[in-house]
Design an enzyme around this catalytic site. Structure first.
Site, PDB file in Angstrom:
ATOM      1  NE  ARG A   1     -22.649 -14.912  39.055  1.00 36.64           N
ATOM      2  CZ  ARG A   1     -23.638 -14.059  39.197  1.00 36.64           C
ATOM      3  NH1 ARG A   1     -23.499 -12.821  38.798  1.00 36.64           N
ATOM      4  NH2 ARG A   1     -24.782 -14.437  39.722  1.00 36.64           N
TER       5      ARG A   1
ATOM      6  CD  GLU B   1     -19.952  -5.355  25.172  1.00 42.36           C
ATOM      7  OE1 GLU B   1     -20.002  -4.661  24.130  1.00 42.36           O
ATOM      8  OE2 GLU B   1     -20.919  -5.458  25.959  1.00 42.36           O
TER       9      GLU B   1
ATOM     10  CG  HIS C   1      -5.957   1.677  -0.654  1.00 45.07           C
ATOM     11  ND1 HIS C   1      -6.031   2.155   0.630  1.00 45.07           N
ATOM     12  CD2 HIS C   1      -6.041   0.327  -0.552  1.00 45.07           C
ATOM     13  CE1 HIS C   1      -6.166   1.145   1.468  1.00 45.07           C
ATOM     14  NE2 HIS C   1      -6.181   0.021   0.770  1.00 45.07           N
TER      15      HIS C   1
ATOM     16  CB  ILE D   1      -9.074   8.074  -1.215  1.00 43.77           C
ATOM     17  CG1 ILE D   1      -9.268   9.253  -2.164  1.00 43.77           C
ATOM     18  CG2 ILE D   1      -8.810   6.792  -2.004  1.00 43.77           C
ATOM     19  CD1 ILE D   1     -10.289   9.045  -3.273  1.00 43.77           C
TER      20      ILE D   1
ATOM     21  CG  HIS E   1     -28.193 -12.594  27.580  1.00 46.15           C
ATOM     22  ND1 HIS E   1     -28.936 -12.063  26.553  1.00 46.15           N
ATOM     23  CD2 HIS E   1     -27.820 -11.554  28.372  1.00 46.15           C
ATOM     24  CE1 HIS E   1     -29.016 -10.754  26.717  1.00 46.15           C
ATOM     25  NE2 HIS E   1     -28.342 -10.422  27.814  1.00 46.15           N
TER      26      HIS E   1
ATOM     27  CG  HIS F   1      -1.818  -1.190   1.298  1.00 46.00           C
ATOM     28  ND1 HIS F   1      -1.370  -2.434   1.695  1.00 46.00           N
ATOM     29  CD2 HIS F   1      -3.127  -1.320   1.008  1.00 46.00           C
ATOM     30  CE1 HIS F   1      -2.387  -3.284   1.652  1.00 46.00           C
ATOM     31  NE2 HIS F   1      -3.459  -2.642   1.231  1.00 46.00           N
TER      32      HIS F   1
ATOM     33  CG  ASN G   1      -6.676   9.567   2.131  1.00 50.28           C
ATOM     34  OD1 ASN G   1      -7.809   9.088   2.242  1.00 50.28           O
ATOM     35  ND2 ASN G   1      -5.586   8.823   2.207  1.00 50.28           N
TER      36      ASN G   1
ATOM     37  NE  ARG H   1     -27.941 -15.278  36.830  1.00 50.18           N
ATOM     38  CZ  ARG H   1     -29.120 -15.736  37.266  1.00 50.18           C
ATOM     39  NH1 ARG H   1     -29.493 -16.976  36.990  1.00 50.18           N
ATOM     40  NH2 ARG H   1     -29.929 -14.957  37.942  1.00 50.18           N
TER      41      ARG H   1
END
Ligand SMILES: Cc1ncc(C[n+]2csc(CCOP(=O)(O)OP(=O)(O)O)c2C)c(N)n1
Length: 647
Positions: free
Chosen positions: A341, A395, A259, A187, A457, A28, A185, A504
């Site tokens: 947890r 996150e 590019h 682009i 979930h 590039h 730029n 949990r």
């Protein structure tokens, strides 16, 4: 640097980039050609670095978020005299084993501060670097930590969602030493950015609480003025640099054709003529090279001055060993049935009390991930004498910022969310692994065991998917003792990120005797056996280990004997000796794996006659015991499966 013109310095970057891309026949060139002026001024007059010691902890950081423009970075590092990059490396751009890889790949002490290429990641990393600088400054004082973080981002980086998350948090926290150089730029690959974007950048940045400066990115004086101004900023600042992609190319400048492909021999001849650079490819005239080299040495003096500050790194290994031993003794004394947890919170209490370099956080699920302890203080806007970050519901940025926090120097970041939202962190988790960074992902609510919140979930494919990422340890502890051991492994590891997957729901304490040895370090080990001679092997992780133990007990009433293998980490198990693995896997031909997730990653263990018990469908919303019954993952279901395969 008066003995060499700005244009000569900038053109050295341009032609190294153009010629390396041409030789590699891929790469590039457009971005380095467009941003050469800005970066020349930045490196010549502003950035604090010492090319003789790329690891100087108080150096300014330069992050190339637009990683496709990697030749810009390699050119700067070569020109300023970093030993990491020679002219031969540049000639070998994009070839096997060259440090000049297609996109920058982090390597300690080379000047390549982070791995970029997935657009936007560098912005998240830069926020992490800038935050690390503030946190360490608050801890050690400004004589030791006091530097800027510069991030070069393009239109693409700013289109990515992660840029919004990360810049919004940076503005909120007032990370004044963060400076973005926006290669404005207009682009990208498909053509002008107007095809897809009509953001008002000034308004966008100002609403994030950033300062916004706009300049012509090819006018030396404007660049100097803007960079001077930001040295005393009170907020993060973006310098929006209006540039021309492929600057200097008569036929391609300002077009997307500049590019991502070589300029072509004919066009390169025209560019040489236009920019008055008549030197052969890879030849930098002595005067230009020595001017650049002098720039690279400037930081030597600054670093020598800084050395008087007397900074010393501190280790934590001894402390960690004591904390873990004490916690494991407590676990078997108390024999409490806790959700992992909660067990994680308990060990974190001891860790955060004693390890000042641990820096925690959560993406707005602090109370659910159990990531904050009474020994942590919240990091607030402009107030960095804390060790807990409220990342907000961001996150992806959290994960990318944690990469920056870890890469900066010696902070150990951990951050929480639900396991199902590991998908929102995934691109950055992958980069933690690729960069060998000690980043700890605390992922709670790790199965259908979360119950009523339902299939949106409840993670299904997540564990298998995470386990397929190279160089990542995925831990799924089954009780308090294993949770403590997994934390020990995550913190003491030097070159891997970790996922700690937590329940949990409450679990039985299965390890009832204190053992000094960290059994989770084997990845899989025998946790229960109903008789010396057994007929079947049950393998499980996390919350399903106690179900497997209960099934083994029920089976022994039917005179079928089993051992239960707890598998807190497949990666660590796979790394054991063949002897050890055989001892675990080959004692019986009949094997059943049980995990309340997609069974894909277990197939390799159970063999032709074995069964994997798990879920190949989305979960259900109901109290969790009902959901386990629905998916046939109870101890009775295991017993039935065992009877079936035994025939
Ligand atoms: C996450 C991600 N999506 C897509 C790409 C592929 N890609 C590389 S560069 C690019 C366009 C970037 O445009 P811009 O930032 O304006 O760079 P410039 O054209 O100025 O070099 C794209 C889509 C990528 N590297 N990362």
């Amino acid at each position: 640097m008066k003995n060499c013109s700005h244009n000569d310095l900038a053109n050295a970057i341009r032609f190294l980039s153009i010629d390396a891309v041409q030789k590699a026949n891929s790469g590039h060139p457009g971005m380095p050609m467009g941003m050469a002026d800005v970066c020349t001024v930045l490196f010549r007059d502003f950035i604090k670095f010492n090319s003789n010691n790329p690891g100087w902890i108080n150096r300014d950081r330069f992050i190339l978020s637009a990683g496709h423009g990697s030749m810009l970075l390699y050119s700067l590092l070569y020109l300023t005299g970093y030993k990491s990059i020679s002219i031969d490396d540049i000639k070998n751009f994009r070839q096997l084993d060259s440090i000049c890889a297609g996109h920058p790949e982090f390597e300690p002490n080379t000047g390549i501060e982070t791995t970029t290429g997935p657009l936007g990641q560098g912005i998240g990393n830069a926020v992490g670097f800038a935050l690390a600088e503030e946190v360490l400054k608050a801890k050690y004082g400004k004589k030791i930590f006091n530097h800027k973080t510069y991030v070069l981002a393009g239109d693409g980086c700013l289109m990515e969602g992660i840029s919004h998350e990360a810049m919004s948090l940076a503005g909120h926290l007032k990370l004044k030493n963060l400076i973005m150089l926006f290669d404005n730029n207009s682009i990208s690959i498909d053509g002008p950015t107007s095809l897809a974007v009509s953001d008002k950048y000034k308004k966008r940045f100002e609403s994030y609480n950033w300062d916004y400066i706009e300049i012509n990115g090819h006018k030396e004086k404007e660049i100097i003025k803007a960079l001077k101004k930001v040295q005393n900023a009170k907020k993060p600042t973006v310098i929006s640099c209006k540039t021309k992609i492929g600057f200097g190319s008569p036929n391609k400048a300002g077009k997307s054709s500049a590019h991502g492909s070589p300029m072509g021999e004919d066009e390169i001849k025209l560019i040489r003529k236009k920019l008055k650079w008549m030197h052969d490819p890879f030849v930098i005239p002595d005067q230009v090279l020595s001017s650049w080299r002098a720039i690279g040495k400037r930081g030597h003096i600054e670093e020598n001055k800084w050395k008087k500050s007397g900074y010393k790194e501190t280790g934590f290994e001894n402390k960690l060993k004591n904390i873990i031993e004490h916690a494991k003794k407590n676990a078997v004394k108390e024999l409490k049935n806790l959700a992992t947890r909660k067990s994680s919170e308990n060990i974190l209490k001891e860790l955060t009390k004693n390890l000042p370099l641990l820096i925690g956080g959560s993406a707005d699920l602090t109370g659910s991930n159990n990531t904050k302890t009474e020994y942590q203080k919240i990091i607030a806007p402009g107030k960095f004498n804390g060790n807990y970050i409220h990342y907000g519901v961001r996150e992806h940025a959290m994960a990318s910022i944690m990469n920056g926090l870890a890469l900066h120097s010696n902070l150990i970041p951990y951050g929480g969310t639900f396991l199902v939202f590991s998908d929102y962190c995934k691109p950055s988790i992958r980069l933690s692994a690729l960069m060998k960074q000690k980043v700890i992902y605390v992922m709670s609510h790790d199965s259908i065991g979360l119950g009523e919140d339902g299939p949106t979930h409840q993670p299904i494919e997540h564990l298998s998917s995470l386990r397929s990422i190279p160089n990542l340890n995925v831990f799924r502890p089954c009780d308090t003792t294993e949770t403590i051991e997994c934390w020990e492994l995550a913190i003491s590891n030097k070159s891997k990120p970790s996922i700690i997957s937590l329940t949990r729901q409450n679990l039985n304490q299965l390890r009832t005797v204190f053992e000094d040895k960290n059994k989770c370090s084997f990845g899989a080990y025998e946790i229960f056996r109903s008789a010396e001679k057994i007929d079947i092997t049950l393998m499980a992780s996390g919350s399903e280990v106690e179900i497997a133990v209960s099934a083994a007990k029920k089976l022994s009433n039917k005179d079928i004997h089993a051992k239960v293998i707890s598998v807190p980490s497949m990666e660590l198990f796979d790394a054991q000796t063949e002897d050890y693995k055989s001892q675990i896997l080959n004692e019986t031909e009949l094997k059943i794996s049980i995990e309340a997730s997609h069974p894909m990653s277990w197939k390799k263990y159970v063999g032709n006659k074995g069964i994997t018990m798990g879920l190949e469908d989305f979960g259900r919303s109901a109290p969790y015991k009902e959901v386990y019954k629905h998916f046939k993952l109870t101890d009775d279901d295991i017993v039935n499966s065992a009877l079936k395969i035994r025939g």
